[in-house]
Design a protein around this motif. Structure first.
Motif, mmCIF file in Angstrom:
data_model
loop_
_atom_site.group_PDB
_atom_site.id
_atom_site.type_symbol
_atom_site.label_atom_id
_atom_site.label_comp_id
_atom_site.label_asym_id
_atom_site.label_seq_id
_atom_site.Cartn_x
_atom_site.Cartn_y
_atom_site.Cartn_z
ATOM 1 N N LYS A 181 -83.939 35.644 -81.760
ATOM 2 C CA LYS A 181 -83.805 36.090 -83.146
ATOM 3 C C LYS A 181 -82.361 36.442 -83.500
ATOM 4 O O LYS A 181 -81.907 36.174 -84.606
ATOM 5 N N ARG A 182 -81.653 37.041 -82.564
ATOM 6 C CA ARG A 182 -80.270 37.421 -82.854
ATOM 7 C C ARG A 182 -79.404 36.186 -83.130
ATOM 8 O O ARG A 182 -78.504 36.218 -83.969
ATOM 9 N N GLY A 183 -79.697 35.102 -82.448
ATOM 10 C CA GLY A 183 -78.977 33.860 -82.696
ATOM 11 C C GLY A 183 -79.188 33.347 -84.107
ATOM 12 O O GLY A 183 -78.253 32.840 -84.745
ATOM 13 N N ALA A 184 -80.409 33.484 -84.620
ATOM 14 C CA ALA A 184 -80.703 33.064 -85.994
ATOM 15 C C ALA A 184 -79.907 33.894 -86.992
ATOM 16 O O ALA A 184 -79.421 33.372 -88.012
ATOM 17 N N VAL A 185 -79.752 35.182 -86.700
ATOM 18 C CA VAL A 185 -78.963 36.065 -87.570
ATOM 19 C C VAL A 185 -77.506 35.620 -87.580
ATOM 20 O O VAL A 185 -76.860 35.554 -88.635
ATOM 21 N N ILE A 186 -76.965 35.298 -86.410
ATOM 22 C CA ILE A 186 -75.561 34.879 -86.309
ATOM 23 C C ILE A 186 -75.322 33.596 -87.096
ATOM 24 O O ILE A 186 -74.352 33.474 -87.852
ATOM 25 N N VAL A 187 -76.216 32.620 -86.944
ATOM 26 C CA VAL A 187 -76.063 31.353 -87.677
ATOM 27 C C VAL A 187 -76.129 31.595 -89.179
ATOM 28 O O VAL A 187 -75.356 31.020 -89.950
ATOM 29 N N LYS A 188 -77.047 32.461 -89.601
ATOM 30 C CA LYS A 188 -77.181 32.772 -91.038
ATOM 31 C C LYS A 188 -75.892 33.412 -91.559
ATOM 32 O O LYS A 188 -75.405 33.074 -92.649
ATOM 33 N N GLN A 189 -75.320 34.331 -90.794
ATOM 34 C CA GLN A 189 -74.086 35.004 -91.204
ATOM 35 C C GLN A 189 -72.914 34.024 -91.305
ATOM 36 O O GLN A 189 -72.082 34.132 -92.206
ATOM 37 N N LEU A 190 -72.867 33.060 -90.384
ATOM 38 C CA LEU A 190 -71.725 32.150 -90.322
ATOM 39 C C LEU A 190 -71.847 30.952 -91.262
ATOM 40 O O LEU A 190 -70.845 30.446 -91.761
ATOM 41 N N THR A 191 -73.068 30.485 -91.482
ATOM 42 C CA THR A 191 -73.247 29.241 -92.243
ATOM 43 C C THR A 191 -74.084 29.396 -93.512
ATOM 44 O O THR A 191 -74.086 28.501 -94.352
ATOM 45 N N GLY A 192 -74.804 30.520 -93.614
ATOM 46 C CA GLY A 192 -75.712 30.694 -94.747
ATOM 47 C C GLY A 192 -77.037 29.995 -94.553
ATOM 48 O O GLY A 192 -77.924 30.078 -95.410
ATOM 49 N N LYS A 193 -77.225 29.307 -93.417
ATOM 50 C CA LYS A 193 -78.457 28.557 -93.165
ATOM 51 C C LYS A 193 -79.474 29.413 -92.407
ATOM 52 O O LYS A 193 -79.120 30.134 -91.474
ATOM 53 N N LYS A 194 -80.721 29.291 -92.828
ATOM 54 C CA LYS A 194 -81.813 29.934 -92.102
ATOM 55 C C LYS A 194 -82.337 28.937 -91.080
ATOM 56 O O LYS A 194 -82.757 27.836 -91.435
ATOM 57 N N VAL A 195 -82.280 29.301 -89.808
ATOM 58 C CA VAL A 195 -82.677 28.363 -88.752
ATOM 59 C C VAL A 195 -83.846 28.933 -87.948
ATOM 60 O O VAL A 195 -84.005 30.153 -87.842
ATOM 61 N N PRO A 196 -84.669 28.058 -87.377
ATOM 62 C CA PRO A 196 -85.855 28.523 -86.651
ATOM 63 C C PRO A 196 -85.540 28.998 -85.241
ATOM 64 O O PRO A 196 -84.562 28.558 -84.619
ATOM 65 N N VAL A 197 -86.382 29.888 -84.753
ATOM 66 C CA VAL A 197 -86.346 30.317 -83.351
ATOM 67 C C VAL A 197 -87.406 29.518 -82.603
ATOM 68 O O VAL A 197 -88.587 29.553 -82.963
ATOM 69 N N VAL A 198 -86.973 28.771 -81.603
ATOM 70 C CA VAL A 198 -87.899 27.959 -80.809
ATOM 71 C C VAL A 198 -87.872 28.450 -79.368
ATOM 72 O O VAL A 198 -87.043 29.276 -78.993
ATOM 73 N N CYS A 199 -88.779 27.917 -78.562
ATOM 74 C CA CYS A 199 -88.841 28.388 -77.177
ATOM 75 C C CYS A 199 -87.766 27.703 -76.327
ATOM 76 O O CYS A 199 -87.308 26.605 -76.626
ATOM 77 N N ASP A 200 -87.366 28.386 -75.285
ATOM 78 C CA ASP A 200 -86.483 27.801 -74.293
ATOM 79 C C ASP A 200 -87.123 26.501 -73.786
ATOM 80 O O ASP A 200 -88.347 26.409 -73.671
ATOM 81 N N PRO A 201 -86.330 25.464 -73.490
ATOM 82 C CA PRO A 201 -86.933 24.194 -73.060
ATOM 83 C C PRO A 201 -87.832 24.309 -71.844
ATOM 84 O O PRO A 201 -88.781 23.524 -71.691
ATOM 85 N N THR A 202 -87.584 25.279 -70.980
ATOM 86 C CA THR A 202 -88.458 25.448 -69.820
ATOM 87 C C THR A 202 -89.879 25.824 -70.236
ATOM 88 O O THR A 202 -90.848 25.506 -69.549
ATOM 89 N N LEU A 203 -90.010 26.497 -71.383
ATOM 90 C CA LEU A 203 -91.338 26.898 -71.863
ATOM 91 C C LEU A 203 -92.075 25.770 -72.581
ATOM 92 O O LEU A 203 -93.253 25.918 -72.910
ATOM 93 N N LEU A 204 -91.406 24.657 -72.822
ATOM 94 C CA LEU A 204 -92.089 23.509 -73.435
ATOM 95 C C LEU A 204 -93.154 22.943 -72.509
ATOM 96 O O LEU A 204 -94.097 22.292 -72.952
#
Length: 379
Positions: A181-204
């Motif tokens: 979730k914190r990564g989504a906040v950082i991207v929103k702050q830097l780009t204005g884009k709302k991005v999804p939180v997905v699982c780590d590839p190992t959890l796929l």
């Protein structure tokens, strides 16, 4: 036909980095795309790209930790060499590599071979990696499609001096998802884009799919506590000793060659010799309890439905604290109560984890994540 470039970090020889690299490539392959991971070797020619980091205290502190780690590895050269060979053998066996690109110029020349790039997970967007300019995908041609699947920043904030740099390379991505979730906040702050939180590839992938890489023999016989710590703090080790005392189980450990802890020698543990990533997965699968401060130690404990106790790698007030990614994972899974606050509690033995509920939560995230990755590669 051009291939898909999978940009991951199997050359970083720790269990999580290699396993998420393997899982990212496996996912892209499963979705039907011809691909290879980019085998890139940096040269000193690009060292100037790191100069700005001299002005950022948090990065320089990490650099000092890196220097100390190098001293340890040089002192224990034979041990490190055996470990590295085991990791490289695993990567060669299970992953498909590009030709080796030595230096940034070779990397840029090869960019035309690829129609699309998928940037994988782990802390690839940690500011300490910014100097390499590899995980930014800035080396690709301007028309090449860029997909970021579950990268992590590994920090709560991007340093002010690097914010413009991050804005520029993030703006070139066609699709961005993040791991916490914190990564989504950082991207929103830097780009204005709302991005999804997905699982780590190992959890796929579910447990039966991870069984494909199990070694021929288990790492230990009988019942045991598996202990894997990245940090060197005393308190988690004391809790492990308490668990061993209360259960009568032996302790099995795999050393992390980053922050060697003097307290490990007081656990009377069995140390696994020359483990590769498959042994790490096996050790968790066959354990009665798992004690860890590792993100991927926690992930595989969830996949294999283990009695897991999750510790902080650093104290809560440390400037190095990276616990947000584990908090995010445990919150999504419904397992926030598995965090040990450095004090032993009998509930970690007497209370069981409701893995039916946890699996339901993870399955929802897994399905959402597969759909996101599939749609991102198509569109």
């Amino acid at each position: 036909m051009k291939k898909v470039a999978v940009v991951v970090c199997p050359n970083i020889r720790n269990f999580g980095s290699v396993l998420q690299s393997y899982a990212t490539q496996k996912a892209v392959t499963k979705l039907g795309y011809d691909n290879e991971y980019i085998k890139y070797v940096k040269t000193r020619k690009t060292a100037y790209k790191y100069l700005i980091q001299l002005l950022i205290p948090s990065i320089m502190a990490e650099r000092w930790s890196f220097v100390k780690r190098k001293f340890f590895q040089k002192k224990n050269g034979e041990l490190i060499s055996r470990r590295n060979k085991a990791f490289d053998k695993f990567v060669d066996k299970y992953m498909t590599a590009s030709p080796k690109y030595v230096g940034y110029d070779q990397l840029k020349k090869a960019a035309g071979k690829y129609s699309m790039a998928v940037l994988g997970s782990d802390q690839v967007w940690n500011p300490i990696n910014s100097g390499s300019d590899f995980y930014t995908l800035n080396w690709l041609n301007s028309g090449t499609k860029r997909v970021a699947y579950a990268p992590s920043f590994g920090v709560a904030e991007v340093p002010a001096l690097l914010k413009d740099f991050y804005k520029k390379f993030l703006g070139k991505f066609d699709h961005i998802s993040v791991r916490e979730k914190r990564g989504a906040v950082i991207v929103k702050q830097l780009t204005g884009k709302k991005v999804p939180v997905v699982c780590d590839p190992t959890l796929l992938f579910k447990a039966e799919e991870w069984d494909d890489i199990q070694p021929e023999k288990p790492v230990a016989e009988g019942k045991y506590i598996f202990c894997y710590f990245l940090g060197n703090r005393r308190e988690p080790r004391e809790c492990v000793l308490k668990l061993a005392e209360k259960t009568g189980l032996t302790i099995v450990m795999m050393p992390f060659f980053g922050e060697i802890s003097e307290y490990d020698n007081k656990l009377n543990a069995k140390f696994v010799d020359n483990p590769d990533p498959s042994h790490f997965v096996s050790a968790i699968k066959n354990a009665e309890y798992v004690c860890t401060d590792s993100y991927h130690g926690t992930v595989f404990s969830i996949i294999y439905r283990k009695n897991v106790m999750v510790f902080r790698r650093h104290s809560a007030d440390s400037s190095k604290d990276t616990f947000s990614r584990l908090e995010s994972l445990l919150s999504i899974a419904g397992m926030k109560d598995r965090v040990v606050n450095d004090v032993w509690e009998d509930r970690f033995i007497t209370e069981s984890i409701n893995y039916d509920e946890v699996t339901e939560n993870i399955d929802k995230l897994r399905k959402y994540s597969w759909n996101y990755l599939s749609d991102s590669l198509k569109n």
